[in-house]
Design a protein around this motif. Structure first.
Motif, PDB file in Angstrom:
ATOM      1  N   SER A 130       0.823  -1.212   0.000  1.00 34.59           N
ATOM      2  CA  SER A 130       0.000   0.000   0.000  1.00 34.59           C
ATOM      3  C   SER A 130       0.856   1.261   0.000  1.00 34.59           C
ATOM      4  O   SER A 130       0.509   2.264  -0.607  1.00 34.59           O
ATOM      5  CB  SER A 130      -0.921   0.008   1.216  1.00 34.59           C
ATOM      6  OG  SER A 130      -0.146  -0.085   2.412  1.00 34.59           O
ATOM      7  N   ALA A 131       2.010   1.185   0.700  1.00 31.99           N
ATOM      8  CA  ALA A 131       2.884   2.363   0.778  1.00 31.99           C
ATOM      9  C   ALA A 131       3.758   2.494  -0.464  1.00 31.99           C
ATOM     10  O   ALA A 131       4.092   3.585  -0.912  1.00 31.99           O
ATOM     11  CB  ALA A 131       3.757   2.273   2.012  1.00 31.99           C
ATOM     12  N   GLY A 132       4.163   1.343  -1.038  1.00 32.66           N
ATOM     13  CA  GLY A 132       5.043   1.368  -2.200  1.00 32.66           C
ATOM     14  C   GLY A 132       6.473   1.727  -1.813  1.00 32.66           C
ATOM     15  O   GLY A 132       6.801   1.939  -0.654  1.00 32.66           O
ATOM     16  N   VAL A 133       7.337   1.781  -2.808  1.00 33.32           N
ATOM     17  CA  VAL A 133       8.743   2.180  -2.620  1.00 33.32           C
ATOM     18  C   VAL A 133       8.975   3.377  -3.532  1.00 33.32           C
ATOM     19  O   VAL A 133       9.164   3.223  -4.746  1.00 33.32           O
ATOM     20  CB  VAL A 133       9.700   1.028  -2.979  1.00 33.32           C
ATOM     21  CG1 VAL A 133      11.143   1.470  -2.764  1.00 33.32           C
ATOM     22  CG2 VAL A 133       9.390  -0.213  -2.163  1.00 33.32           C
ATOM     23  N   PRO A 134       8.894   4.587  -2.967  1.00 34.25           N
ATOM     24  CA  PRO A 134       8.961   5.779  -3.824  1.00 34.25           C
ATOM     25  C   PRO A 134      10.301   5.974  -4.512  1.00 34.25           C
ATOM     26  O   PRO A 134      10.368   6.529  -5.598  1.00 34.25           O
ATOM     27  CB  PRO A 134       8.669   6.918  -2.861  1.00 34.25           C
ATOM     28  CG  PRO A 134       9.012   6.394  -1.512  1.00 34.25           C
ATOM     29  CD  PRO A 134       8.706   4.928  -1.547  1.00 34.25           C
ATOM     30  N   ARG A 135      11.404   5.538  -3.880  1.00 35.94           N
ATOM     31  CA  ARG A 135      12.723   5.761  -4.516  1.00 35.94           C
ATOM     32  C   ARG A 135      13.748   4.821  -3.908  1.00 35.94           C
ATOM     33  O   ARG A 135      13.854   4.722  -2.686  1.00 35.94           O
ATOM     34  CB  ARG A 135      13.181   7.213  -4.311  1.00 35.94           C
ATOM     35  CG  ARG A 135      14.529   7.537  -4.942  1.00 35.94           C
ATOM     36  CD  ARG A 135      14.896   8.976  -4.654  1.00 35.94           C
ATOM     37  NE  ARG A 135      16.230   9.280  -5.126  1.00 35.94           N
ATOM     38  CZ  ARG A 135      16.544   9.643  -6.371  1.00 35.94           C
ATOM     39  NH1 ARG A 135      15.577   9.760  -7.263  1.00 35.94           N
ATOM     40  NH2 ARG A 135      17.789   9.906  -6.712  1.00 35.94           N
ATOM     41  N   MET A 136      14.505   4.155  -4.777  1.00 34.77           N
ATOM     42  CA  MET A 136      15.532   3.236  -4.298  1.00 34.77           C
ATOM     43  C   MET A 136      16.572   3.049  -5.412  1.00 34.77           C
ATOM     44  O   MET A 136      16.226   2.875  -6.580  1.00 34.77           O
ATOM     45  CB  MET A 136      14.890   1.883  -3.948  1.00 34.77           C
ATOM     46  CG  MET A 136      15.903   0.803  -3.588  1.00 34.77           C
ATOM     47  SD  MET A 136      15.101  -0.788  -3.293  1.00 34.77           S
ATOM     48  CE  MET A 136      16.527  -1.843  -3.134  1.00 34.77           C
ATOM     49  N   VAL A 146       8.345   1.863  -7.033  1.00 34.83           N
ATOM     50  CA  VAL A 146       7.341   0.798  -7.222  1.00 34.83           C
ATOM     51  C   VAL A 146       6.070   1.160  -6.454  1.00 34.83           C
ATOM     52  O   VAL A 146       6.138   1.546  -5.275  1.00 34.83           O
ATOM     53  CB  VAL A 146       7.874  -0.556  -6.723  1.00 34.83           C
ATOM     54  CG1 VAL A 146       6.824  -1.646  -6.938  1.00 34.83           C
ATOM     55  CG2 VAL A 146       9.165  -0.927  -7.435  1.00 34.83           C
ATOM     56  N   TYR A 147       4.966   1.036  -7.124  1.00 31.96           N
ATOM     57  CA  TYR A 147       3.654   1.272  -6.485  1.00 31.96           C
ATOM     58  C   TYR A 147       2.695   0.166  -6.908  1.00 31.96           C
ATOM     59  O   TYR A 147       2.756  -0.328  -8.045  1.00 31.96           O
ATOM     60  CB  TYR A 147       3.080   2.633  -6.894  1.00 31.96           C
ATOM     61  CG  TYR A 147       3.937   3.805  -6.447  1.00 31.96           C
ATOM     62  CD1 TYR A 147       3.807   4.320  -5.163  1.00 31.96           C
ATOM     63  CD2 TYR A 147       4.873   4.360  -7.318  1.00 31.96           C
ATOM     64  CE1 TYR A 147       4.593   5.378  -4.750  1.00 31.96           C
ATOM     65  CE2 TYR A 147       5.666   5.414  -6.917  1.00 31.96           C
ATOM     66  CZ  TYR A 147       5.516   5.921  -5.637  1.00 31.96           C
ATOM     67  OH  TYR A 147       6.296   6.958  -5.241  1.00 31.96           O
ATOM     68  N   VAL A 190       3.505  -1.227 -10.584  1.00 27.05           N
ATOM     69  CA  VAL A 190       3.977  -0.295 -11.618  1.00 27.05           C
ATOM     70  C   VAL A 190       5.401   0.117 -11.213  1.00 27.05           C
ATOM     71  O   VAL A 190       5.604   0.743 -10.167  1.00 27.05           O
ATOM     72  CB  VAL A 190       3.073   0.937 -11.738  1.00 27.05           C
ATOM     73  CG1 VAL A 190       3.663   1.908 -12.771  1.00 27.05           C
ATOM     74  CG2 VAL A 190       1.665   0.518 -12.122  1.00 27.05           C
ATOM     75  N   LEU A 191       6.349  -0.298 -12.029  1.00 29.82           N
ATOM     76  CA  LEU A 191       7.769  -0.053 -11.745  1.00 29.82           C
ATOM     77  C   LEU A 191       8.321   0.988 -12.714  1.00 29.82           C
ATOM     78  O   LEU A 191       8.219   0.825 -13.935  1.00 29.82           O
ATOM     79  CB  LEU A 191       8.553  -1.363 -11.882  1.00 29.82           C
ATOM     80  CG  LEU A 191      10.089  -1.283 -11.785  1.00 29.82           C
ATOM     81  CD1 LEU A 191      10.531  -0.803 -10.417  1.00 29.82           C
ATOM     82  CD2 LEU A 191      10.710  -2.650 -12.100  1.00 29.82           C
ATOM     83  N   THR A 192       8.889   2.068 -12.172  1.00 24.11           N
ATOM     84  CA  THR A 192       9.550   3.072 -13.025  1.00 24.11           C
ATOM     85  C   THR A 192      11.064   3.027 -12.742  1.00 24.11           C
ATOM     86  O   THR A 192      11.489   2.886 -11.595  1.00 24.11           O
ATOM     87  CB  THR A 192       9.024   4.491 -12.744  1.00 24.11           C
ATOM     88  OG1 THR A 192       9.289   4.842 -11.395  1.00 24.11           O
ATOM     89  CG2 THR A 192       7.528   4.568 -13.015  1.00 24.11           C
ATOM     90  N   LEU A 193      11.833   3.148 -13.799  1.00 20.64           N
ATOM     91  CA  LEU A 193      13.293   3.068 -13.688  1.00 20.64           C
ATOM     92  C   LEU A 193      13.932   4.281 -14.391  1.00 20.64           C
ATOM     93  O   LEU A 193      13.554   4.607 -15.522  1.00 20.64           O
ATOM     94  CB  LEU A 193      13.818   1.787 -14.330  1.00 20.64           C
ATOM     95  CG  LEU A 193      13.285   0.451 -13.784  1.00 20.64           C
ATOM     96  CD1 LEU A 193      13.735  -0.699 -14.676  1.00 20.64           C
ATOM     97  CD2 LEU A 193      13.772   0.226 -12.365  1.00 20.64           C
TER      98      LEU A 193
END
Length: 489
Positions: free
Chosen positions: A70-76, A94-95, A106-109
């Motif tokens: 639910s929180a996701g990983v905003p930046r890594m 990742v969200y 949904v993964l953005t790179l």
């Protein structure tokens, strides 16, 4: 055909993937993803994202992501392996989103490989620079244009006995005050410090004494970046040993000059004191000779010759003292060569009779140069000394030859060479070094007591004063040849 949403994602400027949370397989990849992975985006479909991940932390990443979906990983930051096997540094976000009624990651790179390479390069350069600064034997102090300390190396801290914690307060005025107080003349350091800040483009070097007895060379240079001056770099080098040597040399030179002045004064004073009674002795001896007292003529002649000889020796000593003291006056003019040679031969005639040596004048005025630039009295004195030596250091029935010819000085100027050759005993090679030193007696003259040991020293010094040079050649047992070269007239 792609939907409008898919087409828009192709031009969003970063890689976007849609991943099944259960299987972690890639269900969608935009065009930017293909660029990042070095393959077409369609090739990626159906493959698990873990196939492209390289770090250990990525093995647990997706489990942790599911747990905090639910929180996701905003930046890594992480690393990925492309289809060609290259490693890429990326920032991922990742969200968990609901897409068409299904939960999907949904993964953005974003590729940061270039940034990381630049950072690594900068870090490596900075590390090498820091290592170089610490390895140098010079103390380094870096200031900005406002005079604030930006950096200094360990050698600088040691140089000024700064405490270890000084590096944590590089911009403190107290640190600059500590440095200032280390100088014997703080005001001189203040002036140099201020000049370096006002004129950083002007390279400067100073030598200062420190309060603990050391000496240091301080050099200021501009610090530039892309052609713009941004600060001043001071370099500190200890030169205590050099300064001690200079002080010792200066003290030795002063002592030698003082001793030389004392020697010249002594010789001059003693010489003048001796001349007066000698002249009186010679004068009264001549008067007695005129009276022709029976049975005393030979004794009177002996007294007169001894007095004349002693007077000649005193004259040599006085000449040498005047030259050493720099008080001799030269009157350089055109001198007729034939005349000065004939005068020198005439004045040594009594010696030739006494020692049974012949003096040969091979100078030919019609064939040889006519004039030389010299002081006539001193040139005659030089030739008399050389001819006299040739007579005294000769064999009975030997000969001395004198002649002149054209020559050339070391600077290429035309010169007159006076050659005086003899058939005497010669000089060994080991004696050449002290040949022109005062009070040196070389070899064995027939009457060494006739010589003061100053003749050749005077020849050398007088020739040098008249802008000439002396050369000598000799073969033991076969004679010597002295050459005096003076500027042509």
């Amino acid at each position: 055909m792609k939907s409008y949403a898919d087409q828009l994602l192709d031009f969003c400027g970063q890689a976007v993937l849609v991943i099944d949370p259960e299987t972690l397989e890639i269900e969608f990849a935009n065009v930017e993803t293909g660029v990042l992975f070095e393959c077409s985006s369609e090739t990626l479909l159906g493959k698990p994202i873990t196939e492209f991940e390289t770090g250990l932390q990525e093995q647990c990443f997706w489990e942790e992501t599911r747990a905090s979906a639910s929180a996701g990983v905003p930046r890594m930051e992480s690393t990925l392996k492309t289809c060609r096997g290259l490693i890429r540094y990326v920032v991922r976000s990742v969200y968990l989103r609901d897409l068409d009624g299904h939960s999907r990651f949904v993964l953005t790179l974003r590729d940061i490989s270039s940034e990381r390479a630049i950072e690594n390069l900068a870090a490596s350069a900075a590390s090498q620079l820091a290592a170089t600064l610490e390895a140098t034997t010079h103390g380094l102090l870096v200031l900005d244009l406002d005079g604030k300390i930006q950096n200094f190396n360990r050698r600088f801290a040691e140089f000024f006995s700064l405490p270890p914690q000084a590096g944590k307060a590089k911009n403190s005025n107290r640190l600059l005050t500590t440095i200032r107080q280390a100088f014997c003349t703080p005001l001189s350091w203040d002036a140099a410090f201020g000049t370096a800040l006002r004129r950083p483009d002007l390279a400067q070097t100073y030598t200062f004494g420190l309060s603990d007895g050391r000496w240091v060379d301080c050099a200021a240079h501009a610090q530039t970046l892309r052609g713009k001056t941004i600060g001043v770099i001071w370099t500190f080098t200890e030169v205590t040993h050099r300064m001690r040597q200079q002080e010792a040399l200066a003290a030795a030179r002063d002592a030698a000059e003082k001793a030389n002045r004392a020697k010249s004064h002594f010789l001059s004073a003693v010489g003048h004191e001796l001349r007066a009674p000698l002249n009186a002795i010679l004068g009264f001896t001549q008067l007695l000779e005129f009276d022709a007292i029976p049975n005393q003529e030979e004794s009177l002649q002996t007294i007169r010759r001894a007095g004349e000889h002693l007077l000649a020796l005193i004259d040599e000593v006085l000449d040498f003292a005047y030259i050493e003291a720099g008080h001799i006056d030269l009157h350089i003019q055109q001198v007729r060569i034939a005349d000065v040679i004939q005068e020198a031969i005439a004045l040594t005639q009594s010696l030739t009779i006494k020692h049974a040596v012949t003096v040969l004048n091979k100078d030919r005025p019609s064939l040889s140069p006519e004039f030389v630039m010299a002081d006539p009295v001193r040139l005659r004195q030089i030739l008399i000394n050389l001819i006299s030596n040739g007579i005294k250091y000769n064999h009975r029935n030997g000969s001395v030859t004198i002649q002149s010819r054209m020559s050339e000085l070391p600077d290429g100027a035309p010169a007159i060479a006076f050659e005086v050759s003899d058939t005497g005993i010669g000089i060994v090679q080991e004696d050449f070094d002290r040949l022109f030193q005062p009070f040196s007696h070389i070899g064995n003259a027939k009457n060494d007591d006739e010589s003061s040991g100053l003749g050749l020293a005077l020849v050398h010094k007088l020739t040098r004063l008249m802008r000439g040079q002396v050369k000598v050649e000799s073969t033991l047992g076969a004679g010597s040849r002295f050459v005096v070269e003076l500027p042509a007239g």
